[in-house]
Design an enzyme around this catalytic site. Structure first.
Site, mmCIF file in Angstrom:
data_model
loop_
_atom_site.group_PDB
_atom_site.id
_atom_site.type_symbol
_atom_site.label_atom_id
_atom_site.label_comp_id
_atom_site.label_asym_id
_atom_site.label_seq_id
_atom_site.Cartn_x
_atom_site.Cartn_y
_atom_site.Cartn_z
ATOM 1 N N SER A 129 115.152 34.989 21.521
ATOM 2 C CA SER A 129 113.820 34.664 20.996
ATOM 3 C C SER A 129 113.653 33.158 21.109
ATOM 4 O O SER A 129 114.637 32.429 21.305
ATOM 5 C CB SER A 129 113.773 35.086 19.522
ATOM 6 O OG SER A 129 112.696 34.472 18.851
ATOM 7 N N TYR A 142 117.635 35.650 10.844
ATOM 8 C CA TYR A 142 117.176 35.911 12.219
ATOM 9 C C TYR A 142 117.500 34.725 13.133
ATOM 10 O O TYR A 142 118.032 34.892 14.236
ATOM 11 C CB TYR A 142 115.670 36.176 12.181
ATOM 12 C CG TYR A 142 115.049 36.640 13.473
ATOM 13 C CD1 TYR A 142 114.978 37.998 13.787
ATOM 14 C CD2 TYR A 142 114.510 35.731 14.378
ATOM 15 C CE1 TYR A 142 114.376 38.428 14.969
ATOM 16 C CE2 TYR A 142 113.922 36.157 15.561
ATOM 17 C CZ TYR A 142 113.856 37.500 15.851
ATOM 18 O OH TYR A 142 113.262 37.911 17.026
HETATM 19 N N1 NAD Z 1 108.127 41.175 18.856
HETATM 20 C C1 NAD Z 1 108.334 39.871 18.939
HETATM 21 O O1 NAD Z 1 107.425 39.061 18.678
HETATM 22 C C2 NAD Z 1 109.666 39.332 19.417
HETATM 23 C C3 NAD Z 1 109.739 37.985 19.774
HETATM 24 C C4 NAD Z 1 110.949 37.452 20.216
HETATM 25 C C5 NAD Z 1 112.072 38.263 20.270
HETATM 26 N N2 NAD Z 1 111.983 39.566 19.907
HETATM 27 C C6 NAD Z 1 113.203 40.363 19.969
HETATM 28 O O2 NAD Z 1 113.023 41.447 20.856
HETATM 29 C C7 NAD Z 1 113.786 42.572 20.408
HETATM 30 C C8 NAD Z 1 112.877 43.790 20.294
HETATM 31 O O3 NAD Z 1 111.819 43.500 19.384
HETATM 32 P P1 NAD Z 1 110.536 44.458 19.224
HETATM 33 O O4 NAD Z 1 109.432 43.606 18.701
HETATM 34 O O5 NAD Z 1 110.355 45.253 20.461
HETATM 35 O O6 NAD Z 1 111.018 45.365 18.020
HETATM 36 P P2 NAD Z 1 110.486 46.815 17.579
HETATM 37 O O7 NAD Z 1 110.636 46.843 16.091
HETATM 38 O O8 NAD Z 1 109.139 47.096 18.169
HETATM 39 O O9 NAD Z 1 111.545 47.794 18.240
HETATM 40 C C9 NAD Z 1 112.904 47.707 17.882
HETATM 41 C C10 NAD Z 1 113.615 48.984 18.260
HETATM 42 O O10 NAD Z 1 114.980 48.847 17.797
HETATM 43 C C11 NAD Z 1 115.353 50.041 17.138
HETATM 44 N N3 NAD Z 1 116.380 49.771 16.130
HETATM 45 C C12 NAD Z 1 116.203 49.122 14.955
HETATM 46 N N4 NAD Z 1 117.357 49.149 14.247
HETATM 47 C C13 NAD Z 1 118.263 49.828 14.996
HETATM 48 C C14 NAD Z 1 119.611 50.218 14.793
HETATM 49 N N5 NAD Z 1 120.265 49.949 13.657
HETATM 50 N N6 NAD Z 1 120.248 50.890 15.774
HETATM 51 C C15 NAD Z 1 119.595 51.227 16.913
HETATM 52 N N7 NAD Z 1 118.309 50.902 17.154
HETATM 53 C C16 NAD Z 1 117.651 50.217 16.196
HETATM 54 C C17 NAD Z 1 114.063 50.567 16.500
HETATM 55 O O11 NAD Z 1 114.157 51.958 16.223
HETATM 56 C C18 NAD Z 1 113.030 50.238 17.576
HETATM 57 O O12 NAD Z 1 112.893 51.282 18.519
HETATM 58 C C19 NAD Z 1 114.436 42.146 19.090
HETATM 59 O O13 NAD Z 1 115.749 41.709 19.317
HETATM 60 C C20 NAD Z 1 113.564 40.990 18.639
HETATM 61 O O14 NAD Z 1 114.271 40.107 17.815
HETATM 62 C C21 NAD Z 1 110.793 40.124 19.480
#
Ligand code: NAD
Length: 247
Positions: A129, A142
């Site tokens: 991120s 985080y």
């Molecule tokens: N959305 C953002 O703005 C953003 C920005 C920068 C980085 N990220 C990173 O990208 C990645 C994905 O984020 P996202 O926004 O798509 O999240 P999201 O919440 O939309 O999806 C996350 C997925 O991970 C799964 N998950 C959660 N806990 C779990 C566990 N214990 N075991 C297995 N699966 C599990 C959930 O079921 C879900 O399908 C993360 O690492 C997040 O930190 C997101």
């Protein structure tokens, strides 16, 4: 950029960024394993992509210690968030975030490298991120976890180099996922402003380009990192943050 014959594992692959990455890799010919806590959603997407599903709670790290993975492309994507000031931060929530976002990626890399080394080819792609490079208040767990993931990625790059294995981070700003969409609604209510103003006034203050990143944009970068074209790219962190980290 064909990925024919490659096997990929995407954690948190059933939703958001993970689902877009899984789709992108499958579109390029990879067999994709969608690993997710939500087994039903993982099954559904895997069926759609002609891949397979792995219903798994990656917080159960003890179960990952004896694991061996036969994937060529490992995408460490599963992540969660909790926002609170440090003095009020629940210690167990802090530990949970480190377990899911640092310890589990370490164990999955550890499980996948023997197969990658055997084949002389591998790709580790870590969904970090902008918070792997910059801090924000109230996100201690985080930001700590994402900075640690950056370190793990670089060590993997150094150790994997002679075996044809690369390891890189992707560093998005805010991405349009269900999680963020929900935050927009909540923020609009909390601040008493229209949803259309939440992005610019609350969430996108640090991003020079005032819009959310699309999951498909992140997926496109992940697919390039997975390709042979990116063979000389390793130990790197690719920002996709609309200029946030240019500050
Ligand atoms: N959305 C953002 O703005 C953003 C920005 C920068 C980085 N990220 C990173 O990208 C990645 C994905 O984020 P996202 O926004 O798509 O999240 P999201 O919440 O939309 O999806 C996350 C997925 O991970 C799964 N998950 C959660 N806990 C779990 C566990 N214990 N075991 C297995 N699966 C599990 C959930 O079921 C879900 O399908 C993360 O690492 C997040 O930190 C997101």
């Amino acid at each position: 950029m064909s990925l024919d014959g490659r096997k990929a594992l995407v954690t948190g692959g059933a939703a958001g960024i993970g689902a877009a990455v899984a789709r992108g890799l499958a579109d390029r010919g990879a067999h994709v394993v969608v690993a997710d806590l939500d087994g039903g959603a993982a099954e559904k997407l895997a069926a759609d992509l002609g891949g397979s599903a792995w219903a798994v709670d990656l917080l159960d790290t003890a179960a990952l210690e004896d694991l061996r993975l036969d994937c060529d492309i490992l995408v460490n994507n599963a992540g969660i968030q909790k926002v609170a000031p440090i003095q009020e931060y629940d210690p167990e929530a802090f530990r949970r975030i480190q377990r899911l976002m640092v310890e589990a990626p370490f164990l999955l890399v550890r499980a996948a490298l023997p197969h990658m080394y055997e084949r002389g080819w591998g790709r580790v792609i870590n969904l970090s991120s902008v918070h792997g490079l910059r801090a924000s208040a109230f996100k201690s767990a985080y930001v700590t976890a994402k900075h640690a993931l950056e370190g793990l990625s670089k060590v993997t790059a150094l150790e994997g180099a002679e075996h044809g294995v690369t390891s890189n981070c992707i560093n998005p700003g805010y991405v349009r996922t269900a999680l963020v969409e929900k935050q927009i609604k909540d923020q609009a209510q909390t601040h008493g402003i229209p949803e259309s103003e939440v992005l610019e006034k609350v969430m996108l203050t640090e991003m020079a380009i005032k819009r959310l990143v699309e999951p498909s944009e992140v997926a496109s970068l992940a697919c390039w990192l997975a390709s042979d074209d990116a063979g000389m790219v390793t130990g790197a962190s690719y920002t996709m943050d609309g200029g946030w980290s240019a500050r």
